[in-house]
Design a protein around this motif. Structure first.
Motif, mmCIF file in Angstrom:
data_model
loop_
_atom_site.group_PDB
_atom_site.id
_atom_site.type_symbol
_atom_site.label_atom_id
_atom_site.label_comp_id
_atom_site.label_asym_id
_atom_site.label_seq_id
_atom_site.Cartn_x
_atom_site.Cartn_y
_atom_site.Cartn_z
ATOM 1 N N ASP A 60 0.827 -1.207 0.000
ATOM 2 C CA ASP A 60 0.000 0.000 0.000
ATOM 3 C C ASP A 60 0.863 1.260 0.000
ATOM 4 N N THR A 61 1.935 1.235 0.790
ATOM 5 C CA THR A 61 2.818 2.403 0.877
ATOM 6 C C THR A 61 3.533 2.651 -0.441
ATOM 7 N N LEU A 62 4.047 1.588 -1.052
ATOM 8 C CA LEU A 62 4.734 1.740 -2.332
ATOM 9 C C LEU A 62 3.769 2.103 -3.447
ATOM 10 N N ASP A 63 2.519 1.689 -3.322
ATOM 11 C CA ASP A 63 1.502 2.117 -4.281
ATOM 12 C C ASP A 63 1.359 3.635 -4.270
ATOM 13 N N ARG A 64 1.377 4.210 -3.071
ATOM 14 C CA ARG A 64 1.289 5.664 -2.965
ATOM 15 C C ARG A 64 2.498 6.325 -3.604
ATOM 16 N N ARG A 65 3.669 5.726 -3.405
ATOM 17 C CA ARG A 65 4.877 6.286 -4.019
ATOM 18 C C ARG A 65 4.782 6.209 -5.542
ATOM 19 N N ALA A 66 4.258 5.103 -6.052
ATOM 20 C CA ALA A 66 4.122 4.955 -7.503
ATOM 21 C C ALA A 66 3.212 6.036 -8.076
ATOM 22 N N THR A 67 2.129 6.339 -7.372
ATOM 23 C CA THR A 67 1.228 7.396 -7.829
ATOM 24 C C THR A 67 1.944 8.744 -7.861
ATOM 25 N N ALA A 68 2.701 9.021 -6.800
ATOM 26 C CA ALA A 68 3.440 10.284 -6.741
ATOM 27 C C ALA A 68 4.512 10.345 -7.829
#
Length: 204
Positions: free
Chosen positions: A125-133
Motif C-alpha cells: 500500500d505504501t509503495l503504491d502511494r509512491r508509484a502514484t506520486a
C-alpha cells in the motif's frame, strides 16, 4: 582569506556557474535558478542557505564583490562576480561530479533497508502511494521538457531534466514491479521468520 576552498555542493557549483555568465546579486542568482528550472536539482527553498553558500565562496576567494548598489525599489544589493580561482574550482568540481559516482545516502534506500517493520500488505500500500506520486512527477517532468523544447533551448540545457526523467521512469517501473510481486505473494515474510534470521545472524 581561506586557503582551502569550500567543499563542493550542487548549490555552490551552480552559483559559480551562473556567475560565469554575468555578475549577479543573490536575488538574481535565486531567480535565475528558478527561471532556468535548476530548482529541480538544486535546493534553493531557503534563501538563508544561498546566502551562506555565497559567504563561503566569498571567504574562499572564489567570488568577489563587484559593487554594492541601492535604489528606491530595493534594499542594498551586493553584486558578485566570479574570480579566476572560482572558474578553476568550478571546472574541477564539475569534472569530479560528472566523472566520479559519489556515495550518497538518500532517504528512499534507507527506508527500504528498514521496511521489515511493515507487513507485506502495508508495504504494498505504501509503495503504491509512491508509484502514484512518481507518475505525477514524471508527467510534470515530461511537460517541462516539452516546454523547454518549444522555447528552442539547446539540448545541453535540458540534460539534467532528461536525466531526472530517466531516473524517475526507472524508479517508477521498479516500484510497480515490487508492488506486483508483493500483491502476488512472491515477496513475503513473517515476524517469526525475521526473528529467527536475526537470532541466527547475532550468533555468527
Amino acid at each position: 582569506m581561506n586557503a582551502t576552498p569550500p567543499r563542493s555542493s550542487p548549490l555552490a557549483l551552480t552559483v559559480l556557474a551562473l556567475l560565469h555568465y554575468k555578475p549577479l546579486h543573490p536575488y538574481g542568482i535565486q531567480r535565475l535558478i528558478k527561471d532556468w528550472g535548476k530548482e529541480q536539482v538544486v535546493n534553493v527553498s531557503q534563501r538563508a542557505s544561498l546566502y551562506r553558500t555565497i559567504e563561503r565562496l566569498h571567504g574562499a576567494g572564489l567570488i568577489e564583490i563587484l559593487e554594492t548598489g541601492r535604489d528606491q525599489l530595493y534594499p542594498e544589493r551586493t553584486v558578485y562576480e566570479v574570480t579566476d580561482a572560482g572558474r578553476d574550482t568550478a571546472r574541477a568540481w564539475l569534472e569530479e561530479m560528472l566523472g566520479a559516482p559519489k556515495a550518497e545516502f538518500p532517504e528512499f534506500p534507507a527506508a527500504l533497508s528498514n521496511l521489515l517493520l511493515l507487513s507485506p500488505e502495508e508495504m504494498a500500500d505504501t509503495l503504491d502511494r509512491r508509484a502514484t506520486a512518481l507518475a505525477e512527477k514524471l508527467d510534470g517532468i515530461e511537460s517541462g521538457l516539452l516546454e523547454e523544447k518549444a522555447q528552442g533551448l539547446p539540448r545541453v540545457t535540458r540534460l539534467e531534466t532528461e536525466y531526472l526523467r530517466a531516473v524517475t521512469d526507472a524508479e517508477l517501473e521498479w516500484v510497480r514491479a515490487v508492488v506486483k510481486d508483493l500483491r502476488a505473494g512472491r515477496i513475503t515474510w513473517t515476524p517469526e521468520v525475521l526473528d529467527a534470521f536475526a537470532e541466527g545472524a547475532g550468533e555468527q
